[in-house]
Structures are given as C-alpha cells and as structure tokens.
Design an enzyme around this catalytic site. Structure first.
Site, PDB file in Angstrom:
ATOM      1  CG  HIS A 183      15.069  13.660   7.000  1.00  0.00           C
ATOM      2  ND1 HIS A 183      14.847  11.671   7.231  1.00  0.00           N
ATOM      3  CD2 HIS A 183      16.032  13.971   8.332  1.00  0.00           C
ATOM      4  CE1 HIS A 183      15.314  11.520   8.265  1.00  0.00           C
ATOM      5  NE2 HIS A 183      15.688  13.080   9.267  1.00  0.00           N
ATOM      6  CE  LYS A 243      20.918  23.302 -17.207  1.00  0.00           C
ATOM      7  NZ  LYS A 243      20.771  22.392 -18.240  1.00  0.00           N
ATOM      8  CD  GLU A 256      26.499  16.875 -12.916  1.00  0.00           C
ATOM      9  OE1 GLU A 256      25.258  16.897 -13.829  1.00  0.00           O
ATOM     10  OE2 GLU A 256      26.796  18.307 -13.825  1.00  0.00           O
ATOM     11  CB  SER A 278      24.002  23.925 -22.214  1.00  0.00           C
ATOM     12  OG  SER A 278      22.695  23.677 -23.349  1.00  0.00           O
TER      13      SER A 278
END
Ligand code: ARG
Length: 444
Positions: free
Chosen positions: A140, A267, A274, A261
C-alpha cells in the site's frame, strides 16, 4: 479515394522486407521453371538497385502507387522493362504484405528481446552491488518490512524474464511463411512454398491460404507482449519517480535522463521515467486499436487490415525508447543507501520481527503477539524513536515476557537476514538469485 487508400506514407517502412520477399519469390519462380533464369536475374538485379536507391534517398511517396508493393514494382518496370511484369506471377499483394509484415514483426521481436536482455543485465549488476543494501519494503506504499534493494530490483528481473518469454512464444508461433497463398485460395502455378519459406528463414509455410492472408495474430501477439512489457516498465519508472522525490530521496537519477525546469532552478525532473510511464498508455492503445480493427472481419483479406501497421510501428518505436530509457536509468542511477536504511529503521518495519520473536521465544500465540507489538509501536511512535530504541523496562511494562534477547531481532539487518526462505529478501538468497540470473543470461 487516393488519400484514404494510400498506405505508402507508413508502409514504406517495410521496404527491406518487401525486397527480400520479392527476391526469394522470383528465385523460386525460376527454380520451378515458372519464369526464365534470365528474367529472374534481371528482376533480382533491378530489386537490388532499387534497394540501393531507397537506402540512399528514401522511398518516394506517390499516393497513386498506393503502397510499398506497387511503388517498388513500378520502379522495377522503369528500370528493367517488361520482365518486371513477371515478378507478380503466382503472388498477390495479400500474401506479399502478410509476409513482409511478419518479417518486420519478427525483427521487432528480436530487437525487443535484445533490449530487454540489456535491461536484465543492468538490473542484475545493481542487484549484485546492493544485495545487502536495506530499504523499506512497501505494501500500500506504506512501510511494511525491511527488504534489500537487490531483492527489489530482482523482482523486475523476473517481470522482464516473463516478457522475454512472451516475445519468444510469439516469435515461435508466427514463424510460418504466408507467401504463395496468393490472393486467398492459393495458386495454379507449380510453386515451391518450402523454398521461399526457407529462403526467408521461416520454419515452414502456413497451412491454410485463407487464414494466411487474413491472419494478424502475429501482430497482436507482438502488441500484447509489448503492452504487458510496457506495464512493467511503467511500474519500474514509477518507482524511480517516487524514489527520486525529495521526501523519499532514495535515488539520484542520471543527469542524462532528467531535465531541469525553465523557472525553478532547483528542479531536476524525472521526465524520462514519466514518459516511460506515459508511453505504456499509448502502447496499450496500439494493442487495443489492432484488436478492434480485426474484430468481426470475415475471411479473407479486407482493406481494414491495412490499418494493422501504424499501431505496430508506433508501439515498437515507443517500446524501444522505453526499454533504452529504463536500462540507462537502472545502470546509471546512484542509490542513496543511507537514506533507504534510515527510512527502513524509522518506519517500524521490524514490527513483524518483534511479533515473530514473541511467538518463537515466549511461545505467545501470534494474534496476541501482534497486539503486544502494536502497543510497542504506539509507544515508540509517541516518543519519535525506533522500536529498538525503547528501553527494556518499557517493553517489559507492555508484556513482561519480553527480555534482552529481543533487541537482536529488532535490527533491520537481523530482519532481512531472517527472511531466508526460498525467494526471500535475505542477502544470501538475493546473492543466489543474482548468480542464477547471471548464469541464465550467459546461457549456461
Ligand atoms: N497496402 C495493402 C495492405 O497493407 C496491401 C494489400 C492490398 N491488397 C488488396 N487486395 N487491395 O493491406
């Protein structure tokens, strides 16, 4: 009509297969005395010249010529004259495209397999290094029990192993040659189908001409294997997305597979991971697209089947990129084993070990032991300390059957070392899995 009918914008990708199949076909026609040796030679020379042109300048896209088969034949007649017209004897575009496309898919399978082997090697290499690096194991996505990073990575080795087996199955099943099935019913010419099958490295000719020209199972087998593989890659990608996030901080991904970024200088984004996660959606879409295209088609060939190629080409491209990205990610990431270990220690991951100890050493029924452990975890939580940092008197206050020996069971090392059952997370088990995997990859 011209625009809806033309498949050349995408099926030009089949040019190598189309030329190889045509050469095999005309060599067979000559061997069977269906065309003269002289014409066959002229045709083969012409086809080789066309291959050179395609290689150099690409395949011309003339919608009036519809597809790769007509494009090549038309160029052949420009080059060699009337002899070109003999190439299509005892053949139809229906068996031609079925053959070309099988050859293409067979190669795509071999490429996927090679890429997946490289990914497995990267997984095994990292698992070897991290056979006893301790991290929290999750259920979980909540800390459950300590595991080793090597064990976690080897879980993906197993998934990829199944993917490769699915691709191998697909390859073995598809390796039959449709050429010679002609339009749908076979041909009246005395052809030798064994000969063309062999020339194109198929195991055997297909057995039913109606099925052969209208079967696209081989493409669906490939897409379904690709889809399932992409799901595994997306799960691995997601692990990296989570592990690289600041609250986790388990991994530093290679700069080569991350981006910055444009506005936030601090970042470092896991874009490659992704995109692998995202590509899985598209690959599953490709598999769905072809299945729905094939649904309800009567025998034999229907033009719907021309739509078989774009989803296969798209999926193969996305799968290749995804495999390469994850291979680089696994090979070149730096795992922050201190952080992982700390997370395992602070997550009460050894609570089960306390319960197991109570069962084994104090002969307490597991349900009661579970209850006692719950109280110990609550106490540790309220103090913000790990389980093995609770003083013995506090543990004794919860249940007086606890004694000093319990501390040996509460460390994360002891916890993973104890799970030495076959397939378990103990470093010794992981090393065994790694050794077996290496032997398997080296073909022992
Ligand atoms: N471009 C066609 C395809 O990909 C080739 C087969 C055409 N056959 C036909 N009967 N029109 O399916």
């Amino acid at each position: 009509m011209r625009e809806i009918n033309a498949s050349i914008p995408f099926d030009k990708a089949l040019w190598r297969q189309d030329i190889a199949a045509s050469k095999a076909h005309v060599a067979m026609l000559a061997a069977c005395d269906i065309v003269s040796a002289e014409d066959a030679e002229t045709i083969i020379d012409g086809l080789e010249q066309i291959a050179g042109e395609y290689e150099k300048d690409g395949v011309p896209e003339d919608w009036d010529l519809e597809d790769i088969h007509m494009t090549t034949e038309s160029r052949l007649s420009e080059l060699v004259g009337p002899a070109a017209g003999r190439l299509h004897t005892a053949r139809s575009r229906n068996d031609q495209v079925a053959t070309d496309f099988r050859l293409w898919v067979r190669e795509a399978i071999d490429q996927a397999d090679a890429g997946l082997e490289a990914l497995q090697r990267a997984l095994v290499a990292q698992a070897d290094v991290h056979a006893d690096s301790i991290m929290p194991g999750f259920t979980h996505l909540q800390t459950a029990q300590p595991v080793t990073l090597g064990h976690h990575l080897m879980a993906y080795y197993e998934m990829i192993r199944r993917d490769r087996s699915r691709f191998h199955d697909a390859r073995a099943r598809m390796n039959e040659c449709p050429l010679g099935s002609a339009a749908l019913a076979g041909t009246g010419f005395p052809i030798d189908r064994e000969m063309t099958a062999q020339a194109l490295s198929f195991d055997t000719p297909t057995r039913n001409s109606l099925d052969a020209v209208s079967d696209r199972d081989f493409a669906m087998d490939y897409l379904q294997a690709a889809a399932q593989c992409s799901l595994h890659l997306s799960r691995l990608a997601e692990e990296f997305v989570i592990w690289a996030s600041q609250p986790f901080g388990f991994v530093r991904m290679p700069d080569s597979l991350s981006t910055g970024s444009s506005i936030m200088p601090q970042k470092k984004n896991p874009d490659a991971a992704e995109l692998v996660r995202g590509h899985a959606g598209r690959i599953v879409g490709c598999a769905t697209a072809l299945m729905v295209t094939m649904k309800g088609l009567p025998l034999a060939y229907s033009k719907d089947m021309q739509d078989d190629k774009p989803p296969v080409f798209e999926a193969a491209n996305l799968l290749g990129l995804s495999i390469a990205a994850m291979t680089g990610m696994v090979a070149d990431s730096t795992f922050k084993t201190d952080r992982m270990r700390q997370a395992a220690e602070l997550g009460y991951a050894t609570a089960t070990d306390l319960a197991d100890w109570l069962v084994r050493q104090a002969d307490i029924p597991f349900r009661e032991a579970h209850h006692i452990t719950g109280a110990a975890v609550k106490l540790a939580e309220s103090r913000g300390v790990a389980l093995d940092q609770l003083p013995l008197e506090d543990l004794k206050a919860i249940d007086e059957r606890v004694d000093q020996r319990v501390y040996a069971a509460l460390s994360v090392e002891a916890s993973v070392a104890a799970r030495a059952s076959f397939g378990g997370t103990a470093p010794a088990q992981v090393r065994k899995q790694v050794a077996e995997a290496k032997a398997e990859l080296d073909g022992e």
